[in-house]
Design a protein around this motif. Structure first.
Motif, PDB file in Angstrom:
ATOM      1  N   LYS A   3     -93.540 -17.753  26.611  1.00 56.10           N
ATOM      2  CA  LYS A   3     -92.290 -18.134  27.254  1.00 56.10           C
ATOM      3  C   LYS A   3     -92.485 -17.982  28.766  1.00 56.10           C
ATOM      4  N   GLY A   6     -87.347 -17.941  32.316  1.00 58.12           N
ATOM      5  CA  GLY A   6     -86.395 -16.900  31.940  1.00 58.12           C
ATOM      6  C   GLY A   6     -86.281 -15.874  33.047  1.00 58.12           C
ATOM      7  N   GLU A   7     -85.780 -14.705  32.686  1.00 64.14           N
ATOM      8  CA  GLU A   7     -85.610 -13.667  33.701  1.00 64.14           C
ATOM      9  C   GLU A   7     -85.986 -12.315  33.136  1.00 64.14           C
ATOM     10  N   ASP A   8     -86.361 -11.438  34.048  1.00 63.58           N
ATOM     11  CA  ASP A   8     -86.727 -10.077  33.683  1.00 63.58           C
ATOM     12  C   ASP A   8     -85.976  -9.138  34.617  1.00 63.58           C
ATOM     13  N   THR A   9     -85.424  -8.069  34.057  1.00 65.18           N
ATOM     14  CA  THR A   9     -84.640  -7.105  34.824  1.00 65.18           C
ATOM     15  C   THR A   9     -85.422  -5.815  34.955  1.00 65.18           C
ATOM     16  N   PHE A  10     -85.371  -5.236  36.156  1.00 64.71           N
ATOM     17  CA  PHE A  10     -86.029  -3.958  36.408  1.00 64.71           C
ATOM     18  C   PHE A  10     -85.266  -3.246  37.514  1.00 64.71           C
ATOM     19  N   ARG A  16     -80.698  -2.617  41.029  1.00 60.25           N
ATOM     20  CA  ARG A  16     -80.991  -3.438  39.848  1.00 60.25           C
ATOM     21  C   ARG A  16     -81.544  -4.770  40.338  1.00 60.25           C
ATOM     22  N   CYS A  17     -82.723  -5.132  39.869  1.00 61.99           N
ATOM     23  CA  CYS A  17     -83.405  -6.341  40.318  1.00 61.99           C
ATOM     24  C   CYS A  17     -83.627  -7.286  39.143  1.00 61.99           C
ATOM     25  N   ILE A  18     -83.548  -8.561  39.446  1.00 62.70           N
ATOM     26  CA  ILE A  18     -83.807  -9.599  38.451  1.00 62.70           C
ATOM     27  C   ILE A  18     -84.763 -10.597  39.082  1.00 62.70           C
ATOM     28  N   ARG A  20     -86.259 -14.268  38.324  1.00 59.38           N
ATOM     29  CA  ARG A  20     -85.943 -15.404  37.464  1.00 59.38           C
ATOM     30  C   ARG A  20     -86.983 -16.497  37.696  1.00 59.38           C
ATOM     31  N   TYR A  31     -89.555 -19.343  41.499  1.00 60.45           N
ATOM     32  CA  TYR A  31     -89.272 -17.932  41.289  1.00 60.45           C
ATOM     33  C   TYR A  31     -88.127 -17.519  42.199  1.00 60.45           C
TER      34      TYR A  31
END
Length: 156
Positions: A3, A6-10, A16-18, A20, A31
């Motif tokens: 995949k 999409g997005e990933d959160t950390f 809080r960062c995303i 995408r 990005y």
């Protein structure tokens, strides 16, 4: 199949960062980085309004040669006038002088003075200047620093 979109959160500290990843025309990807729900550019612009930043490298001279140089990141949070040196809060007292205040501190034989003076213009407000051993240090631009390329393989 992987995949790729999409997005990933950390989280970094309490932010809080995303990140995408979106598809772009021609089998390419775009990005985007969001910090605390804001696009990176907007977040950097807000930091510029909230903080003043100076970066300086000071060397200790012994017997005519420069020994280990020390890098300092000095930040002033404008709403609370909190002073941070390398991300550590300093408890320094400002002294009233003619035209404003001076906050002085010494780190490893290096004298720092943070001056706060009126600009004389109500729209510009107070001007903050950092002197290191009596020499003014130019203010760093937060937005430029946040846009410098960083390798994910880089180690500190």
């Amino acid at each position: 199949m992987f995949k790729l979109v999409g997005e990933d959160t950390f989280e970094i500290d309490q932010a809080r960062c995303i990140i995408r990843v979106d598809p772009a025309p021609g089998f390419k990807y775009e990005y985007s980085l969001y910090i605390d729900g804001k696009p990176h550019a907007q977040y950097a612009e807000e930091l510029t309004r909230l903080y003043r930043l100076w970066l300086c490298t000071c060397g200790t001279e012994q017997a005519g040669t420069t020994d280990a140089s020390q890098e300092y990141r000095i930040m002033l949070k404008l709403d609370t006038l909190s002073l941070y040196v390398n991300d550590e809060l300093r408890e320094e007292m400002a002294v009233f002088v003619h035209g404003g205040t001076d906050t002085s501190f010494v780190l490893q034989d290096t004298q720092f003075v943070l001056q706060a003076r009126s600009s004389g213009n109500k729209h510009d407000g107070i001007v903050h200047t950092l002197l290191v051993n009596g020499v003014p240090v130019p203010e760093a631009k937060i937005q430029q620093i946040m846009q410098e390329p960083v390798s994910i393989l880089q180690t500190n």
